[in-house]
Design a protein around this motif. Structure first.
Motif, short mmCIF file in Angstrom:
data_model
loop_
_atom_site.label_atom_id
_atom_site.label_comp_id
_atom_site.label_asym_id
_atom_site.label_seq_id
_atom_site.Cartn_x
_atom_site.Cartn_y
_atom_site.Cartn_z
N ALA A 168 -2.66 -7.43 4.57
CA ALA A 168 -1.55 -6.57 4.16
C ALA A 168 -1.80 -6.02 2.76
O ALA A 168 -1.54 -4.82 2.49
CB ALA A 168 -0.23 -7.34 4.20
N THR A 171 -4.41 -3.35 2.95
CA THR A 171 -3.85 -2.14 3.55
C THR A 171 -3.03 -1.37 2.51
O THR A 171 -3.14 -0.14 2.41
CB THR A 171 -2.95 -2.51 4.75
OG1 THR A 171 -3.72 -3.25 5.68
CG2 THR A 171 -2.41 -1.26 5.43
N ASN A 172 -2.25 -2.08 1.70
CA ASN A 172 -1.45 -1.43 0.65
C ASN A 172 -2.35 -0.78 -0.40
O ASN A 172 -2.06 0.33 -0.87
CB ASN A 172 -0.51 -2.42 -0.02
CG ASN A 172 0.64 -2.83 0.88
OD1 ASN A 172 0.95 -2.10 1.83
ND2 ASN A 172 1.27 -3.95 0.59
N ALA A 176 -2.57 3.19 -1.22
CA ALA A 176 -2.33 3.66 -2.59
C ALA A 176 -3.48 4.54 -3.07
O ALA A 176 -3.28 5.53 -3.77
CB ALA A 176 -2.13 2.49 -3.53
#
Length: 179
Positions: A168, A171-172, A176
């Motif tokens: 996660a 993925t963030n 970004a």
């Protein structure tokens, strides 16, 4: 009780019968005497037939009553102890040594006992679910097994959560950087 029948028993048959009174099974008796469990069972069959009893326990009890029920009866096929009785007072206590080393140190003088580190001494009594040098057999109780199952399930859940959290986070970071 037939004294003639008992006198017909071989030394190995007597050894096997003596170990029955110590609540040992054929596998354990075979391991201790250096013979196969099938050979142990053959010795039992022959002894039962010779004594005219119905099972190994009756035969063992008959032999014990004939021999005077001496609890420390030595096995005839085992070697004599290495340490003389005069030296036995200086032998190390086996109560503070791990299970795997007890047999080895029982015939050693105090100055010959292997050196144990603090790390070895602290983990001797902790029950592990895997074989170790000191405890090659799995002798965990049901409660200990359930404890280890719970620990493993908790650890796997924690590991899976950490892995998903890492994905996660990646993925963030990727999202970004994309914007």
């Amino acid at each position: 009780m037939s004294i003639e029948a008992i006198s017909k028993l071989t030394a190995r048959q007597r050894d096997c019968l003596r170990l029955v009174l110590h609540h040992k099974q054929s596998k354990e008796i075979g391991r201790e005497l250096g013979i196969s469990p099938m050979t142990v069972d053959n010795h039992f069959r022959s002894a039962i037939q010779t004594l005219g009893v119905s099972n190994r326990l009756e035969a063992a009890l008959m032999l014990a009553s004939y021999e005077g029920d001496e609890p420390s009866q030595r096995l005839t096929s085992q070697p004599h102890p290495v340490v003389s009785p005069a030296e036995s007072s200086i032998m190390a206590s086996s109560s503070d040594i791990g299970d795997g080393q007890r047999e080895m140190t029982s015939a050693l003088r105090e100055d010959q006992v292997p050196y144990r580190t603090y790390r070895e001494a602290s983990f001797v009594d902790f029950p592990l679910p895997v074989p170790t040098r000191g405890k090659p057999r799995n002798d965990l109780s049901i409660a200990q097994r359930l404890f280890w199952i719970a620990i493993l399930i908790f650890g796997m859940g924690l590991g899976a959560g950490a892995l998903l959290s890492g994905f996660a986070a990646l993925t963030n970071i990727a999202l970004a950087l994309k914007h």
